[in-house]
Design a protein around this motif. Sequence first.
Motif, PDB file in Angstrom:
ATOM      1  N   ILE A 169       0.844  -1.315  -0.092  1.00 56.74           N
ATOM      2  CA  ILE A 169      -0.259   0.030  -0.054  1.00 56.74           C
ATOM      3  C   ILE A 169       0.467   1.291   0.289  1.00 56.74           C
ATOM      4  O   ILE A 169       1.759   0.876   0.932  1.00 56.74           O
ATOM      5  N   TRP A 170       0.561   1.939  -0.916  1.00 55.41           N
ATOM      6  CA  TRP A 170       1.396   3.525  -1.472  1.00 55.41           C
ATOM      7  C   TRP A 170       0.841   4.386  -0.607  1.00 55.41           C
ATOM      8  O   TRP A 170      -0.399   4.350  -0.848  1.00 55.41           O
ATOM      9  N   PRO A 171       0.402   4.979   0.695  1.00 56.53           N
ATOM     10  CA  PRO A 171      -0.114   5.926   0.377  1.00 56.53           C
ATOM     11  C   PRO A 171      -0.604   6.730   0.203  1.00 56.53           C
ATOM     12  O   PRO A 171      -0.086   7.932  -0.867  1.00 56.53           O
ATOM     13  N   SER A 172      -1.474   8.009   0.948  1.00 56.91           N
ATOM     14  CA  SER A 172      -2.192   8.190  -0.954  1.00 56.91           C
ATOM     15  C   SER A 172      -1.948   9.810   0.056  1.00 56.91           C
ATOM     16  O   SER A 172      -1.287   9.795   1.123  1.00 56.91           O
ATOM     17  N   ARG A 173      -2.290  11.132  -0.299  1.00 65.06           N
ATOM     18  CA  ARG A 173      -1.833  12.817   0.633  1.00 65.06           C
ATOM     19  C   ARG A 173      -3.036  13.281   0.231  1.00 65.06           C
ATOM     20  O   ARG A 173      -4.595  12.228  -0.203  1.00 65.06           O
ATOM     21  N   ASP A 174      -2.838  14.389   1.310  1.00 62.68           N
ATOM     22  CA  ASP A 174      -3.858  14.910   2.356  1.00 62.68           C
ATOM     23  C   ASP A 174      -4.374  15.787   0.792  1.00 62.68           C
ATOM     24  O   ASP A 174      -4.147  15.426  -0.557  1.00 62.68           O
ATOM     25  N   GLY A 175      -5.614  16.083   1.098  1.00 61.70           N
ATOM     26  CA  GLY A 175      -5.939  17.419   0.395  1.00 61.70           C
ATOM     27  C   GLY A 175      -4.717  18.382  -0.286  1.00 61.70           C
ATOM     28  O   GLY A 175      -4.986  19.045  -0.958  1.00 61.70           O
ATOM     29  N   LYS A 176      -3.893  18.538   0.347  1.00 56.49           N
ATOM     30  CA  LYS A 176      -3.713  19.939  -0.263  1.00 56.49           C
ATOM     31  C   LYS A 176      -2.755  19.393  -0.997  1.00 56.49           C
ATOM     32  O   LYS A 176      -1.405  19.762  -1.497  1.00 56.49           O
ATOM     33  N   GLY A 177      -2.157  18.204  -1.155  1.00 57.31           N
ATOM     34  CA  GLY A 177      -0.806  17.227  -2.047  1.00 57.31           C
ATOM     35  C   GLY A 177      -0.415  16.983  -1.869  1.00 57.31           C
ATOM     36  O   GLY A 177       1.288  16.409  -2.810  1.00 57.31           O
ATOM     37  N   VAL A 178       0.946  16.880  -0.686  1.00 53.85           N
ATOM     38  CA  VAL A 178       1.874  16.601  -0.626  1.00 53.85           C
ATOM     39  C   VAL A 178       2.561  15.864   0.541  1.00 53.85           C
ATOM     40  O   VAL A 178       2.772  14.754   0.841  1.00 53.85           O
ATOM     41  N   LEU A 179       1.352  15.931   1.630  1.00 54.71           N
ATOM     42  CA  LEU A 179       1.683  15.192   2.891  1.00 54.71           C
ATOM     43  C   LEU A 179       0.705  14.001   2.948  1.00 54.71           C
ATOM     44  O   LEU A 179      -0.101  13.497   2.420  1.00 54.71           O
ATOM     45  N   MET A 180       1.783  12.536   3.026  1.00 57.56           N
ATOM     46  CA  MET A 180       1.427  11.637   3.467  1.00 57.56           C
ATOM     47  C   MET A 180       0.448  11.168   4.163  1.00 57.56           C
ATOM     48  O   MET A 180       0.827  11.120   5.614  1.00 57.56           O
TER      49      MET A 180
END
Length: 170
Positions: A34-45
């Motif tokens: 599993i590769w984590p998604s990013r938060d709504g700001k597009g950078v933080l895992m």
Amino acid sequence: MSYVKVNIRKKPGGGAPQAKSQEVVVIDLADVAIWPSRDGKGVLMVGDIQMKPGKYATIIEATASTISLPVTSEGEEDAVSFTSLPEFSHPGSSLEFDEFITNMTNRNLAIGFKIGACDGDVPYYRFYGTPCTPLSLMVEGTNNNESTSNLVKFQQFQKVDPYRVDIREL
């Protein structure tokens, strides 16, 4: 949460180099469950990178002063894309390093650098490469009367849009 525009001030010390750990994390993306998604700001895992059972990342010790994490943007108006070309030197020569090069060449990779752990900042990992935009290993070696070292480079053949660097807070 989506991106909210904020003012961006200079940090104390401005553009001085950031401290980086000598331990570079190299991940064979075929081993990632599993590769984590990013938060709504597009950078933080959001979450951790999860490896498949019995699979692990490799840690390579780098010469700290040689770690370079450039990002390049290019393209025409309304078509700007980015590539990441991280590199570092690994001192000496060993069977383990030669086996790593032999077995990781032409593999899809991601690499992580721990930043800020030594200079008082809150440490975090900065990852380059993802399952959709992997990095490839390239190496240049020297073994002469002055030194034995390997310049380990990572090439991102697929350009990305938008700028994608994954940050994992500790």
